[in-house]
Each structure stands twice: as structure tokens, then as C-alpha cells.
Design a protein around this motif. Structure first.
Motif, PDB file in Angstrom:
ATOM      1  N   TYR A 567      -9.017  -3.927  -1.615  1.00 19.04           N
ATOM      2  CA  TYR A 567      -9.277  -2.428  -1.201  1.00 19.04           C
ATOM      3  C   TYR A 567      -9.652  -2.126   0.187  1.00 19.04           C
ATOM      4  O   TYR A 567      -9.100  -1.461   1.012  1.00 19.04           O
ATOM      5  N   ASN A 568     -10.963  -2.841   0.543  1.00 23.37           N
ATOM      6  CA  ASN A 568     -11.419  -2.582   1.840  1.00 23.37           C
ATOM      7  C   ASN A 568     -10.438  -3.265   2.967  1.00 23.37           C
ATOM      8  O   ASN A 568     -10.617  -2.734   4.018  1.00 23.37           O
ATOM      9  N   VAL A 569      -9.968  -4.190   2.654  1.00 20.04           N
ATOM     10  CA  VAL A 569      -8.762  -4.934   3.449  1.00 20.04           C
ATOM     11  C   VAL A 569      -8.017  -3.848   3.726  1.00 20.04           C
ATOM     12  O   VAL A 569      -7.570  -3.703   5.141  1.00 20.04           O
ATOM     13  N   ARG A 570      -7.327  -3.323   2.855  1.00 21.15           N
ATOM     14  CA  ARG A 570      -6.144  -2.515   2.950  1.00 21.15           C
ATOM     15  C   ARG A 570      -6.456  -1.126   3.573  1.00 21.15           C
ATOM     16  O   ARG A 570      -5.721  -0.838   4.222  1.00 21.15           O
ATOM     17  N   GLN A 571      -7.831  -0.709   3.492  1.00 27.15           N
ATOM     18  CA  GLN A 571      -8.375   0.396   4.235  1.00 27.15           C
ATOM     19  C   GLN A 571      -8.770   0.180   5.681  1.00 27.15           C
ATOM     20  O   GLN A 571      -9.124   1.172   6.507  1.00 27.15           O
ATOM     21  N   GLY A 572      -8.800  -1.294   6.062  1.00 24.30           N
ATOM     22  CA  GLY A 572      -9.063  -1.526   7.360  1.00 24.30           C
ATOM     23  C   GLY A 572     -10.400  -1.445   7.718  1.00 24.30           C
ATOM     24  O   GLY A 572     -10.954  -1.442   8.898  1.00 24.30           O
TER      25      GLY A 572
END
Length: 588
Positions: A567-572
Motif C-alpha cells: 500500500y505504501n509503495v502504491r501511494q509513493g
């Protein structure tokens, strides 16, 4: 502002949202104004008051550290002080003004020259404390110009100064100064003179520059490692060790002696491990530092743990919980009794999570007691006790005493053995909320670990309320973030399917002065939150396998660590590489 728990008898007013009586003062407080107008939250207000009272920083600075917007707090604080507000994120200091004041004075006074005014006889200076007359006088003495002070926020000041001045430059200069000294090749003579040389100005400047650089880079630990080539200095920044300097062998004993003197250790004892503490003033703040030494092949290795009060006063909303995870955690810690465990490897932020939870429970109606080894942070309103094995005060014996102290909430630093585990379960079953940590790799794995410690499955199921498993991931530097597309080979090696990042904005930091060229700055928690409900209790009592309990937990709303990291990767917020460093890869 004075806070009282009952309405004042003479004058004053009550704000029911705060739950405190607020005595009238000459001018309403900044925090109350901002809270009353809805520009800060009650949690931010309470955390800021606690931080300001314990660390000595102004309420405005504490509000920003507690998550309030600097652009909201700064102008209001400046107005109350009768000065202008300087937004250092939007303005750059003029080189002509900056050249008039040396770096060491800028850092010592926390005053940044911004520009020359009029005919050049007035200098505008952004100050963390614009009412600091001593700092203004020092700038006037150095520049020969009249000083006009403005207010800036401490965090922005430190960021800008670190961008303007390399943190490694002072250490390099101090090492060059040491090279001019005569090396002592006689190890016996070197040991005899170590204490004397430890107070020599070059050694003092070298040690101070290393510690200043560590604070500036937001390092959590400083490693001084004795080797054949000298004394290697490494910082742990955002969970990763980076090399800072190499001290020559001739000065190894003197630097070690200086650190031992500062931390109250026995300088002459080099064989046995030692522990010590010191306080260090840097960038206008005071830091508590815990020191540990141990003998290695080529001398001694010392590790300095830098303790920051603000690190354990972080609101739950800023730790990194996803919204549903935070709600589940708050449900667990607001139960009247039961056992809540936070698990993960060393250095994964377990203590920060527990203290953030305690801060939400900390009020005059609740008796909170903690048993720690050691007590690293002193928090107002919490009764903290340090373990001392030499007098028989262990986690287990301390818990026995605690239950006779009428506690509502008990925090045990760590469950290490069967005796402590059994006492913790008994406390949880007799009407207390017990919080603690355990070293396991997953939330469900905690149940197996407790069973391995010798606890009965039925007692585990009845005492355990919930488990939080966590890790820390480094965040992409906001100053140099750029969007990019990871190669399929990279994603495959990290165990990330290309479809999992479809439509996501994947970013990485290219490296800048703000992040010291690393592309990463700061860390965030990733979590999996397991609530022990009736179905989970049934599985625990029946001795179900871990994979069966894991499947049931996910079906009942638990987000695994990998999902939180993704999730944190997808949110940048973080990078795929950082996710792969922290979370076990999925076999594709």
C-alpha cells in the motif's frame, strides 16, 4: 496557561472539549486559540503540552512536532511575539547575508541570516527563538549590523542549515587537525595518556562534530568500531548503517576515552562490557544518549543510542497505521483488561507504538505503571520503574509488586521468559490492561511463541486481546522524489507482481542535500493487527497450525504486513526496494 482538573474558584473559564479548567492569563494561549478555531486537534494540543513540558521547547515548536501545520502555527506564534514569520520552505537566504555569520554561530544561536536591509547596515535573521537577546547580540557582534529578528520553525531551520552546510565538513576538518598531532606508537604510553588527551581540544572537537552530524542526519545510533585500520564511525539512519568517518589508529584510545568520560564509564576498564549515559546539547536541543561498550579484537566497540523525546510522543495517526488498523488497535487498548502485545525484531519501533498508545490513555483518572529495562524516556503522568537484576527487581518480580499498586494499565518492556509470561497472563486475567513486546516475526506467530514459553493454550486464548506486528520502512525524500518504472527483473527479485503496481505512482528519491544524497528521509511503520475474537480463541484452544490461524485472521479483517508495505509503495511513500528489504518476498 495553568491546567486544573476542577473549575477554578476565582475567575477562569472552562472548555468542555479539553476536559480541563483553563485559568485566564494575560492573553489566551496559542494552543487554545488554535484548538478553539479548529486548526489543531485535541490530540495535537495534548501531545504538544506534554512535549513542551518535558523537553523545554516552546508550545509552538511542540505543536509542529506533534503534527500541526507549521504554516498555521508559525504566523500565529509570530503575531503573539510581535515579530514577522519567516517561511523557510518558501524563501532562500541571501548569500551576502549568509557569508557574514560562520556556520558554528548559526547552529549555536539557531539564527539564520536571511538578507541585508536598507543600506546594508541592518540584517534580517530568522530565529527559532526571536526573543533570545543573547543570540541577537552575538549576531550583532559578529556582523556589526543591527539585527531584525523573525520567527522560523525549528524543523525547517535544521533542514535548511543542513542543506547549506555539509554535516561531514566539520568531522573532516577535525580529522585533518588530528593529522598534525604526533602519533604515539607505544601502546602502553598511549593507554596511560588516553584520559589526558581525551580532554584535548582536537579530540573534543572531533567527538562533538561526529555527534552533531549524527543529530543533523537524524541518526538513531552511532557506532564506534575498533579495527586494524583505526576507529570506524558509522551512523544508523532510517534503519541502515552508513559510513561517516575513519579515525586513525593513533587516536583510537583517545576518542574512546573521551566517550567513556562523557558517559560516566571507567576509562581504565577495557575488558568488561560497560553501560553509561550522557547528555549532549546540539542544534538548540538536549539529547539523552545511552552508551554501551564491549571489547573486540582491536580495541573496544562503543554504540551510542540517541534518545529523542519527540520519538515516543507521536500521535497514533502519524505512526503509519492504515485507518482500519488504527481503529482496531484503539479498540484493543481501550479494553478494561486483557493483554496486548506489539511484536517485531529489535529496532522496529515497538516502544514508540506502545508509548503512543499509552499517551492516548494517559489522564488523571488512569493509573499507568511501566516496568522497563532501561527507562529511556520519562513521560509525565506515568509511573515508570527500571528493572534492576542486582537487587532482584526483574520483570517477573516487578509485576508481582505492580498488581498490589492498584494499576489500571501495566506496560512490561519485554516478555523474555516463562515466569514473566505467566505473570503477565495473570495480570491480564485479573482486571488489568497489560501491554508488552515480544520478539516474533508475525502476529499469528506470537501465539506459537507464547505456547513455546510454556503457557497453556486456554490461558493464552482468554488473556490475549490482540497482537500488533510491525516493521519500519524508510520514506522517499519529498525534496527529490521522482516517478519511475521498476524493471520486471527488479520486481521479480523483490517478489512483487507487475499487476500489483498497475496504475500506481511508483517513486524513488534521486538524492539531494536535504536527504544527504540517500533519496530516503524518515521512517514509517507498517503493521498487521490481529484481534483475538471468539473464532480465534477456538483455533488457539484447538492447537490449530499457524497457516490455518493466518488464513482465518485475514478472512476476519487482518491486513498482512506485505499488504501494508505494498500500500505504501502504491501511494509513493516508499520504494519497492525498501519493501523488499523489510518484508519477506513472495515467491512468484
Amino acid at each position: 496557561m495553568t491546567l486544573v482538573k476542577s473549575p477554578p474558584t476565582t475567575g477562569g473559564s472552562i472548555d468542555p472539549r479539553l476536559g480541563y479548567g483553563i485559568l485566564d492569563a494575560p492573553g489566551r494561549s496559542l494552543g487554545l486559540q488554535l484548538f478553539s478555531s479548529g486548526r489543531i486537534t485535541k490530540e495535537q494540543f495534548d501531545n504538544a503540552q506534554n512535549l513542551s513540558a518535558t523537553s523545554g521547547v516552546s508550545l509552538a515548536q511542540a505543536l509542529v512536532e506533534s503534527g500541526a501545520d507549521a504554516k498555521v502555527v508559525g504566523p500565529e506564534e509570530a503575531l503573539s511575539l510581535g515579530v514577522e514569520y519567516e517561511d523557510l520552505t518558501a524563501t532562500q537566504p541571501d548569500p551576502d547575508a549568509l557569508a557574514l555569520v560562520p556556520e558554528n554561530i548559526i547552529r549555536a544561536t539557531r539564527a539564520l541570516p536571511m538578507r541585508l536591509l536598507g543600506k546594508g547596515d541592518v540584517i534580517r535573521v530568522a530565529m527559532v527563538d526571536p526573543l533570545d537577546i543573547g543570540a541577537s547580540d552575538r549576531i550583532h557582534h559578529v556582523t556589526g549590523r543591527r539585527v531584525v529578528s523573525t520567527l522560523c520553525m525549528a524543523g525547517e531551520f535544521l533542514t535548511v542549515v543542513n542543506e547549506l552546510f555539509s554535516t561531514a565538513s566539520r568531522t573532516t576538518g577535525a580529522l585533518q587537525e588530528l593529522e598534525t598531532l604526533e602519533p604515539d606508537d607505544d601502546p602502553v604510553a598511549l593507554r596511560q595518556t588516553a584520559v589526558d588527551s581525551a580532554s584535548d581540544a582536537p579530540i573534543v572537537r572531533l567527538v562533538d562534530s561526529i555527534m552533531d552530524a549524527a543529530v543533523a542526519m537524524q541518526a538513531s545510533d552511532i557506532h564506534f568500531e575498533a579495527g586494524e585500520a583505526g576507529l570506524a564511525v558509522r551512523f544508523r539512519v532510517d534503519g541502515v548503517l552508513i559510513v561517516h568517518a575513519q579515525i586513525p589508529p593513533s587516536q583510537r584510545s583517545s576518542v574512546t576515552a573521551r566517550l567513556k568520560v562523557l558517559s560516566g564509564m571507567d576509562v581504565t576498564e577495557t575488558r568488561r562490557p560497560q553501560d553509561g549515559r550522557m547528555r549532549f546539547q546540539s542544534h538548540g536541543q538536549q539529547f539523552d544518549i545511552r552508551v554501551s561498550s564491549i571489547r573486540v579484537v582491536h580495541g573496544e566497540k562503543l554504540v551510542l543510542r540517541i534518545l529523542r523525546k519527540s520519538a515516543v510522543l507521536v500521535p497514533l495517526a502519524r505512526l503509519g497505521f492504515m485507518i482500519d488498523q488504527q481503529r482496531r488497535f484503539e479498540t484493543m487498548i481501550t479494553q478494561p483488561h486483557g493483554m496486548v502485545l506489539v511484536v517485531g525484531p529489535t529496532g522496529s519501533g515497538k516502544s514508540t507504538t506502545l508509548y503512543s498508545g499509552l499517551n492516548t490513555l494517559n489522564d488523571a483518572k488512569t493509573n499507568i505503571m511501566t516496568l522497563e529495562d532501561p527507562v529511556e524516556y520519562n513521560v509525565e503522568g506515568i509511573n515508570q520503574v527500571q528493572v534492576n537484576a542486582r537487587i532482584g527487581l526483574t520483570f517477573a518480580s516487578g509485576l508481582r509488586t505492580f498488581v498490589r499498586q492498584d494499576p489500571d494499565v501495566i506496560l512490561v518492556g519485554e516478555i523474555r521468559d516463562q515466569e514473566t509470561a505467566e505473570m503477565a497472563v495473570q495480570a491480564a486475567l485479573t482486571g488489568h490492561l497489560l501491554l508488552s513486546t515480544l520478539h516474533t516475526n508475525s502476529a499469528v506467530g506470537t501465539i506459537t511463541r507464547l505456547a513455546n514459553l510454556g503457557l497453556d493454550q486456554f490461558l493464552i486464548s482468554q488473556a490475549l486481546t490482540g497482537v500488533v506486528s510491525q516493521r519500519l520502512v524508510a520514506k522517499v525524500c519529498s525534496q527529490c522524489a521522482e516517478e519511475y518504472r521498476p524493471t520486471p527483473e527488479t520486481l521479480r527479485a523483490l517478489g512483487i507482481g507487475a499487476e500489483e503496481l498497475a496504475g500506481a505512482r511508483v517513486v524513488r528519491g534521486v538524492g539531494c542535500r536535504a536527504c544527504h544524497g540517500r533519496g530516503l528521509s524518515g521512517r514509517l511503520g507498517i503493521y498487521e493487527v490481529l484481534i483475538i475474537d471468539e473464532e480465534m480463541r477456538r483455533l488457539i484452544i484447538s492447537g490449530a497450525a499457524e497457516d490455518e490461524m493466518e488464513t482465518a485472521a485475514v478472512e476476519r479483517g487482518m491486513r498482512p504486513l506485505r499488504e501494508a508495505a505494498l500500500y505504501n509503495v502504491r501511494q509513493g511513500i516508499t520504494t519497492p526496494e525498501e519493501m523488499g528489504r523489510v518484508v519477506l518476498a513472495k515467491v512468484l
